[in-house]
Design an enzyme around this catalytic site. Structure first.
Site, short mmCIF file in Angstrom:
data_model
loop_
_atom_site.label_atom_id
_atom_site.label_comp_id
_atom_site.label_asym_id
_atom_site.label_seq_id
_atom_site.Cartn_x
_atom_site.Cartn_y
_atom_site.Cartn_z
CB CYS A 73 3.14 6.94 10.81
SG CYS A 73 2.11 7.73 9.58
P1 NAD Z 1 -5.96 7.04 5.09
O1 NAD Z 1 -6.28 5.61 5.24
O2 NAD Z 1 -6.46 8.04 6.08
O3 NAD Z 1 -6.42 7.53 3.64
C1 NAD Z 1 -6.26 6.80 2.46
C2 NAD Z 1 -7.42 7.15 1.54
O4 NAD Z 1 -7.20 6.58 0.26
C3 NAD Z 1 -8.77 6.60 2.02
O5 NAD Z 1 -9.69 7.68 2.14
C4 NAD Z 1 -9.20 5.62 0.91
O6 NAD Z 1 -10.60 5.60 0.71
C5 NAD Z 1 -8.47 6.22 -0.28
N1 NAD Z 1 -8.25 5.28 -1.41
C6 NAD Z 1 -7.89 3.99 -1.38
N2 NAD Z 1 -7.79 3.50 -2.63
C7 NAD Z 1 -8.09 4.51 -3.47
C8 NAD Z 1 -8.15 4.66 -4.87
N3 NAD Z 1 -7.89 3.63 -5.69
N4 NAD Z 1 -8.50 5.84 -5.40
C9 NAD Z 1 -8.77 6.90 -4.59
N5 NAD Z 1 -8.73 6.83 -3.26
C10 NAD Z 1 -8.39 5.65 -2.69
O7 NAD Z 1 -4.35 7.11 5.01
P2 NAD Z 1 -3.40 8.31 5.50
O8 NAD Z 1 -3.26 8.29 6.98
O9 NAD Z 1 -3.76 9.58 4.82
O10 NAD Z 1 -2.01 7.78 4.90
C11 NAD Z 1 -1.76 7.76 3.52
C12 NAD Z 1 -0.28 7.48 3.32
O11 NAD Z 1 0.52 8.54 3.87
C13 NAD Z 1 0.21 6.19 4.00
O12 NAD Z 1 1.21 5.62 3.21
C14 NAD Z 1 0.81 6.70 5.28
O13 NAD Z 1 1.81 5.85 5.79
C15 NAD Z 1 1.43 8.02 4.84
N6 NAD Z 1 1.58 9.03 5.90
C16 NAD Z 1 0.60 9.21 6.82
C17 NAD Z 1 0.77 10.19 7.81
C18 NAD Z 1 -0.29 10.40 8.85
O14 NAD Z 1 0.00 11.08 9.83
N7 NAD Z 1 -1.49 9.86 8.72
C19 NAD Z 1 1.92 11.00 7.82
C20 NAD Z 1 2.87 10.80 6.84
C21 NAD Z 1 2.70 9.82 5.87
#
Ligand code: NAD
Length: 446
Positions: free
Chosen positions: A280
């Site tokens: 992040c």
């Molecule tokens: P991640 O990469 O772990 O997960 C994203 C998931 O989305 C993947 O499993 C992928 O296969 C899936 N995906 C992609 N396209 C898709 C579709 N069309 N249909 C269904 N699934 C699909 O990402 P994350 O770490 O969970 O982060 C997600 C969002 O949340 C980002 O914007 C990130 O900045 C934000 N965020 C993350 C955190 C953190 O600590 N990881 C905290 C707050 C906010």
């Protein structure tokens, strides 16, 4: 009880889905990756997160279901969270996943009778929900936002490693929506969180709150590191003592009702170290800078935050250089690979540039991390980095030990070095070890 679908079952999507299911909601977690879906349906979290496995065991197959079928999940729910990744593409935020999932949701909405709320939870630059997601949904569904469906924005503030506790005990809830109905659905969903400040606003402001929060944390880390580096350069100043002095102000350690002092947790972002990483902070600050500059607004302060952070892992190499004129064939152990403790996430971890710099200098490397070894293996081959099973194995035979991640068990490092390898130099990249415990100790900001 509400019927919820979550599009994107990564860190945020799975934690959100499992936590909402544990509160009694009916949740459908959707992902394009069938392997991930199978793992989740077998109650095996695809990544390490404290408490997640037991939460899955309690809910999966009862009121939490994982599937690859987004279309059906939309038809079978009243609210959909978008939780797909929003990486930085080197120039700006990459909204490809957000756009793609919006197309799929829009096509499903076409077949859906009745109102549906689509809520962006991914971190997206201000304007994305209104100007990217909403028009795609309207175009693909042939329906009208505000009448047939609503768009909302509900940023996520969870911290990896304590994601479930953060979700269940949030410090704030930010609800963005541009019309009443979606705001009402979101308010109902979050009504279980009593006593938590709720900020109700429009989508753009909700999006900005997330970036402003992350940028502040990154700013403090780079500020502490810049001060620490100056302490090192000037000599006879220890940044740990300096920050103790800074932390003791009433701003950071206020008096409680009984006169005792408490230290605000934000003080932990004001400690010297080898830099911030994770999925992040680096990408969000870079995306905000790019978004600001694209709109003609220079971002000099945040540019400096990133530049300080880019250089910070090299402090560790500089400190090793005080003991070894060359690192060629010097045996170095890396302690900690994840970007922070209690997670196996190595995305943008300072361990990566440190390992790369040591490899370039010909060092012989081994590493120990309680959970992130498998992630390191995706990045470094076994002839580049040998992974140890135990802390003891990692320390024995090393010429230098570099502590990169603040894992709790590393507090035993001085004892182990003294017992097993008293000649080794410890370079403390997190200033977590008491410098008096080892004769050959180097720390950032010392
Ligand atoms: P991640 O990469 O772990 O997960 C994203 C998931 O989305 C993947 O499993 C992928 O296969 C899936 N995906 C992609 N396209 C898709 C579709 N069309 N249909 C269904 N699934 C699909 O990402 P994350 O770490 O969970 O982060 C997600 C969002 O949340 C980002 O914007 C990130 O900045 C934000 N965020 C993350 C955190 C953190 O600590 N990881 C905290 C707050 C906010």
């Amino acid at each position: 009880m509400m019927r919820i679908s979550v599009a994107g079952t990564g860190y945020v999507g799975l934690v959100t889905g499992a936590c909402l299911a544990s509160q009694g909601h009916h949740v459908l977690c959707v992902d394009t990756d069938p392997k991930k879906i199978d793992e989740i349906n077998a109650a095996r979290p695809p990544f390490y997160e404290t408490g997640l496995k037991s939460l899955l065991e309690k809910t999966i197959g009862k009121n939490l279901f994982a599937t690859t079928n987004l279309h059906e999940s939309i038809l079978d729910s009243e609210i959909t969270f978008i939780t797909v990744g929003t990486p930085f593409d080197g120039k700006e935020i990459d909204l490809a996943y957000v756009k793609e999932v919006s197309v799929q949701i829009g096509l499903a909405l076409k077949d859906k009778p009745g109102y549906h709320a689509v809520v962006v939870k991914s971190t997206v630059v201000p304007g994305t929900s209104d100007e990217v997601v909403l028009p795609i949904l309207e175009e693909k569904s042939g329906k009208t936002a505000g009448r047939d469906f609503g768009v909302g924005m509900n940023p996520e503030f969870l911290t990896e490693g304590q994601a479930i506790a953060d979700f269940m005990n949030p410090d704030r809830i930010v609800l963005g929506a541009n019309e009443e109905k979606t705001m009402e659905i979101l308010s109902n969903l979050y009504s279980a969180f009593e006593g938590v400040p709720i900020i109700r606003t429009n989508c753009r402001t909700a999006e900005m709150i997330k970036y402003a929060s992350n940028a502040l944390l990154a700013l403090q880390i780079s500020y502490a590191n810049e001060i620490a580096n100056l302490c090192s350069a000037l000599g006879s100043i220890d940044a740990v003592d300096v920050m103790k002095g800074v932390h003791s102000s009433y701003y950071l350690s206020p008096k409680t009702g009984d006169g005792s002092r408490i230290t605000a947790p934000i003080a932990s972002f004001l400690e010297a170290g080898c830099g911030f990483g994770g999925s992040c902070l680096p990408k969000d600050v870079k995306a905000l800078i790019a978004h600001g500059e694209k709109h003609g607004n220079a971002m000099p302060l945040l540019n400096a935050v990133i530049e300080t952070n880019r250089r910070q892992p090299m402090e560790v190499i500089r400190l090793l250089g005080k003991h070894f004129s060359s690192l060629m064939n010097v045996r170095i152990t890396i302690l900690g690979l994840s970007f922070k403790p209690d997670t196996d996430d190595m995305r943008e971890s300072p361990a990566i540039p440190i390992i790369q710099a040591l490899l370039e200098r010909g060092a012989i490397l081994k590493a120990y991390d309680p959970v992130a070894g498998h992630e390191a293996r995706k990045l470094f081959q076994s002839d580049q980095l040998s992974l140890c099973e135990t802390l003891e194995e990692a320390i024995v035979g090393a010429d230098g030990v570099v502590l990169v991640t603040r894992w709790g068990q590393f507090r035993y490092v001085p004892e182990l070095i003294t017992k097993m390898n008293p000649c080794a130099v410890l370079v403390d990249g997190r200033r977590m070890i008491d410098k008096r415990l080892l004769s050959r100790y180097e720390g950032i900001g010392l």
